[in-house]
Design a protein around this motif. Structure first.
Motif, PDB file in Angstrom:
ATOM      1  N   ARG A   1       1.915   9.248  -5.595  1.00  0.00           N
ATOM      2  CA  ARG A   1       2.501  10.551  -5.299  1.00  0.00           C
ATOM      3  C   ARG A   1       3.461  10.977  -6.412  1.00  0.00           C
TER       4      ARG A   1
ATOM      5  N   GLU B   1       0.834  -1.202   0.000  1.00  0.00           N
ATOM      6  CA  GLU B   1       0.000   0.000   0.000  1.00  0.00           C
ATOM      7  C   GLU B   1       0.867   1.249   0.000  1.00  0.00           C
TER       8      GLU B   1
ATOM      9  N   ARG C   1       0.999   4.067  -2.809  1.00  0.00           N
ATOM     10  CA  ARG C   1       0.834   5.485  -2.477  1.00  0.00           C
ATOM     11  C   ARG C   1       2.023   6.301  -2.997  1.00  0.00           C
TER      12      ARG C   1
END
Length: 148
Positions: free
Chosen positions: A46, A38, A42
């Motif tokens: 980003r 995860e 992420r």
């Protein structure tokens, strides 16, 4: 049956706890792997967002450059039009000047011919007057010689 100890001195319950703790470790590793996945996703999201923002900024900069170029072209178009107008005016005036020079050349040839004719006439007049004076002296001396 009632309280037998295992060979290592512990009862059967502790081995079950140990096996439960191995399961917890496995669950913990799975949980850590999921969390890491995860976090990785992420981080990728980003990075993609940052790349998108950078791309968006670059597109804005290119758009601004095109607007600036358009403004410069518009600003200079008036100057280009003025230059074109001056070139056309200069061409027209040059043609007029050439025509005037041709006219002056023809006029000058006519004046030169006229001056040549006047000069010839004056030379003839001077020759005539000189000849008359010279003739008069020659004829006058011979008349004076005849009288003596």
């Amino acid at each position: 049956f009632g309280g037998q100890a295992s060979q290592d001195g512990s009862d059967g319950c502790s081995s079950r706890q140990q096996s439960g703790s191995d399961g917890t470790k496995l669950d913990g590793l799975k949980l850590t792997a999921v969390q890491t996945e995860e976090e990785f996703q992420r981080e990728i999201a980003r990075e993609r967002e940052q790349e998108f923002l950078a791309l968006n900024q670059n597109v804005r900069m290119v758009n601004e450059i095109y607007r600036d170029l358009g403004a410069i072209v518009d600003e200079q178009q008036g100057q280009v039009d003025d230059i074109e107008s001056m070139i056309n005016s200069t061409t027209s005036k040059t043609k007029d000047g050439i025509a005037q020079l041709d006219k002056a050349k023809k006029h000058q040839k006519g004046v030169n011919k006229g001056c040549a004719w006047v000069l010839c006439f004056l030379v003839l007049v001077l020759l005539g007057v000189g000849g008359f004076v010279f003739w008069d002296e020659i004829v006058g001396k011979s008349d004076d010689d005849d009288d003596a």
